[in-house]
Design a protein around this motif. Structure first.
Motif, mmCIF file in Angstrom:
data_model
loop_
_atom_site.group_PDB
_atom_site.id
_atom_site.type_symbol
_atom_site.label_atom_id
_atom_site.label_comp_id
_atom_site.label_asym_id
_atom_site.label_seq_id
_atom_site.Cartn_x
_atom_site.Cartn_y
_atom_site.Cartn_z
ATOM 1 N N UNK A 178 44.566 40.088 60.451
ATOM 2 C CA UNK A 178 45.311 41.335 60.628
ATOM 3 C C UNK A 178 44.402 42.531 60.866
ATOM 4 N N UNK A 179 43.168 42.470 60.369
ATOM 5 C CA UNK A 179 42.240 43.591 60.553
ATOM 6 C C UNK A 179 42.070 43.897 62.037
ATOM 7 N N UNK A 180 42.049 42.859 62.854
ATOM 8 C CA UNK A 180 41.741 43.048 64.266
ATOM 9 C C UNK A 180 42.963 43.462 65.084
ATOM 10 N N UNK A 181 44.087 43.687 64.389
ATOM 11 C CA UNK A 181 45.264 44.268 65.032
ATOM 12 C C UNK A 181 45.374 45.763 64.738
ATOM 13 N N UNK A 182 44.510 46.273 63.855
ATOM 14 C CA UNK A 182 44.547 47.705 63.537
ATOM 15 C C UNK A 182 44.242 48.537 64.784
ATOM 16 N N UNK A 183 44.946 49.661 64.903
ATOM 17 C CA UNK A 183 44.615 50.642 65.944
ATOM 18 C C UNK A 183 43.636 51.685 65.426
ATOM 19 N N UNK B 47 37.293 32.958 68.498
ATOM 20 C CA UNK B 47 37.373 34.013 69.502
ATOM 21 C C UNK B 47 38.441 35.043 69.176
ATOM 22 N N UNK B 48 39.569 34.599 68.623
ATOM 23 C CA UNK B 48 40.709 35.495 68.466
ATOM 24 C C UNK B 48 40.645 36.321 67.184
ATOM 25 N N UNK B 49 40.367 35.684 66.043
ATOM 26 C CA UNK B 49 40.436 36.406 64.766
ATOM 27 C C UNK B 49 39.271 36.097 63.832
ATOM 28 N N UNK B 50 38.246 35.400 64.334
ATOM 29 C CA UNK B 50 37.168 34.979 63.447
ATOM 30 C C UNK B 50 35.817 35.530 63.823
ATOM 31 N N UNK C 286 38.132 50.448 66.916
ATOM 32 C CA UNK C 286 39.052 49.327 67.009
ATOM 33 C C UNK C 286 39.413 49.011 68.464
ATOM 34 N N UNK C 287 39.421 50.018 69.320
ATOM 35 C CA UNK C 287 39.712 49.769 70.734
ATOM 36 C C UNK C 287 38.641 48.874 71.344
ATOM 37 N N UNK C 288 37.355 49.139 71.022
ATOM 38 C CA UNK C 288 36.289 48.291 71.562
ATOM 39 C C UNK C 288 36.362 46.890 70.964
#
Length: 462
Positions: free
Chosen positions: A164-169, A44-47, A86-88
């Protein structure tokens, strides 16, 4: 110092750990769930979920720019707003994480313990510096982490993993992906479709999970058209220059190539999270990598009341496998010494690329030569695939010569994720190719391609 006594202690509150907790409680045991990090599971978080959100955005961009072939024209340029993308991704990802966290929050407080656990001896855990847990059985469900070789660690925050990709703005302009496995291909293609200049660098000719040489070669050609793909690259140097990374590598053709990127995304595999568990302070037998030697049928470590489930055992880092193993480990831990084998389902693996990649059952590389026949279909002229302009793909199905049973398949093609489920069900039901051909196939559907491959196998078995 607090002391807790329990029947079952579960280390890790991910997919395997949560399943183990529920199974242990259902078996009538007392259980405590120990977690040192954030709740929410890797998936759910990063996968699984955030990556599919990014892929969905990438597919929308791709179809918007390729509608002209249908006579549907977009006047003006298609604009991709990286910040909105990235916001979505993050907004929807947080919703999925929230569901998992809500489930944990609903558990009794007495059954949850925050802190990192380590073994003091075979049946005693120290959690943080504040609590000792005496357990009759222990389930290790600590998950896994991405591997970061030293060459790339030296790049600091310019070297990232998929988390880390999913922390990008916002989306960067240039990304090198190290590794051509499932994660590398999925994220590499998604970023390329979203306007990022991508180079995917493999090392051993790997293309996702594929082992069938013909399917692998076909997939390599398809992905080489989508982004710069070097499945046999040898990276010689990675140097940070300000906020950029300069890579030097030798291509499969022997050419020395130098290129500059904003980030290096390392997707070079994962390793079990067992380093901080203090396993050397137990009497458990450990392998060369420091993992407990365990029975893959029961998940039990030797004769000890310790069970290893999910990504922590380094076998099948997939959510559904982790959930199944967690249930089995939790039940066995609660009923120890009365343990039972894990009920394994038909093997299934999917890469959510476009075209999709899937494998079911036995891999081509694991089948004995002359023991099977191969049925083949190309999706290039398959009716429904061509109607949708998604006619790229090649499929091989494998049937046992002696029994005519379907034993496995590898392929790349449209709707691979859905066909994979049909084949996994057929495999688990031990169907022959003749049984499968007696099943209904509607017209016109992509699954008719599967029927063509099965017919080819049946002819070769005659």
């Amino acid at each position: 110092m607090n002391t807790i006594n329990t029947d079952v202690a579960i280390i890790g509150a991910g997919s395997a750990g949560l399943s183990a907790y529920r199974a242990a409680k259902a078996a009538g045991a007392s259980a405590i769930l120990i977690e040192g990090g954030a709740h929410g599971t890797t998936c759910a978080r990063v996968g699984c979920m955030p990556s599919k959100l990014l892929i969905a955005a990438a597919d929308a961009a791709y179809h918007a720019t390729h509608a002209g072939a249908f006579g549907v024209h977009i006047d003006g340029a298609v604009r991709i707003d990286g910040r909105e993308v990235m916001a979505r991704v993050k907004r929807e990802r947080d919703r999925f994480v929230g569901f998992v966290v809500a489930g944990v929050d609903a558990m009794p407080d007495a059954d949850k313990l925050s802190g990192y656990a380590r073994f003091i001896d075979d049946s005693v855990l120290m959690v943080g510096e504040h609590t000792k847990v005496h357990a009759k059985s222990v389930v290790i469900a600590t998950g896994s982490s991405a591997v970061m070789p030293a060459m790339y660690r030296a790049l600091g925050d310019r070297a990232i993993i998929n988390d880390d990709v999913f922390a990008w703005d916002d989306l960067p302009k240039r990304v090198a992906v190290i590794g051509a496995g499932v994660i590398g291909l999925e994220l590499g293609q998604a970023l390329a479709r979203l306007g990022v200049r991508v180079s995917v660098l493999g090392a051993r000719g790997r293309v996702g999970p594929l082992s069938d040489p013909d399917i692998r070669d076909y997939a390599q050609r398809v992905f080489s058209e989508a982004f710069h793909f070097e499945p046999r690259a040898q990276v010689q140097a990675a140097t940070r220059e300000g906020d950029e990374v300069r890579l030097r590598y030798v291509s499969g053709a022997g050419d020395v190539i130098e290129d500059t990127f904003d980030y290096v995304l390392v997707a070079a595999g994962r390793k079990p999270n067992i380093g901080g568990l203090g396993l050397k302070d137990t009497s458990l037998q450990l392998d060369d990598d420091g993992l407990p030697v365990y029975d893959p049928l029961t998940l039990q470590a030797g004769a000890h009341p310790v069970f290893v489930a999910g990504d922590a055992n380094g076998v099948l880092p997939l959510l559904h496998e982790a959930a199944d193993e967690g249930r089995a480990a939790g039940t066995n831990a609660a009923r120890y010494p009365h343990v039972a084998p894990v009920e394994r389902r038909a093997p299934i693996a999917i890469a959510f690329t476009d075209p999709g990649i899937a494998m079911v059952g036995a891999r081509h590389a694991d089948l004995m030569p002359e023991s099977f026949v191969t049925g083949e279909v190309s999706f290039e002229d398959q009716g429904r695939s061509r109607v949708m302009l998604r006619n790229r793909g090649l499929m091989h199905v494998y049937a046992d010569r002696a029994s005519r049973r379907f034993v496995g398949a590898e392929w790349i093609g449209p709707d691979a994720e859905h066909i994979a489920h049909l084949l996994a069900w057929a495999l688990q039901m031990k169907l022959t190719v003749d049984d499968m051909l007696r099943m209904p196939f509607y017209h016109p559907v992509v699954e008719e391609g599967l029927r063509t491959a099965l017919r080819d196998a049946a002819v070769k078995l005659a």
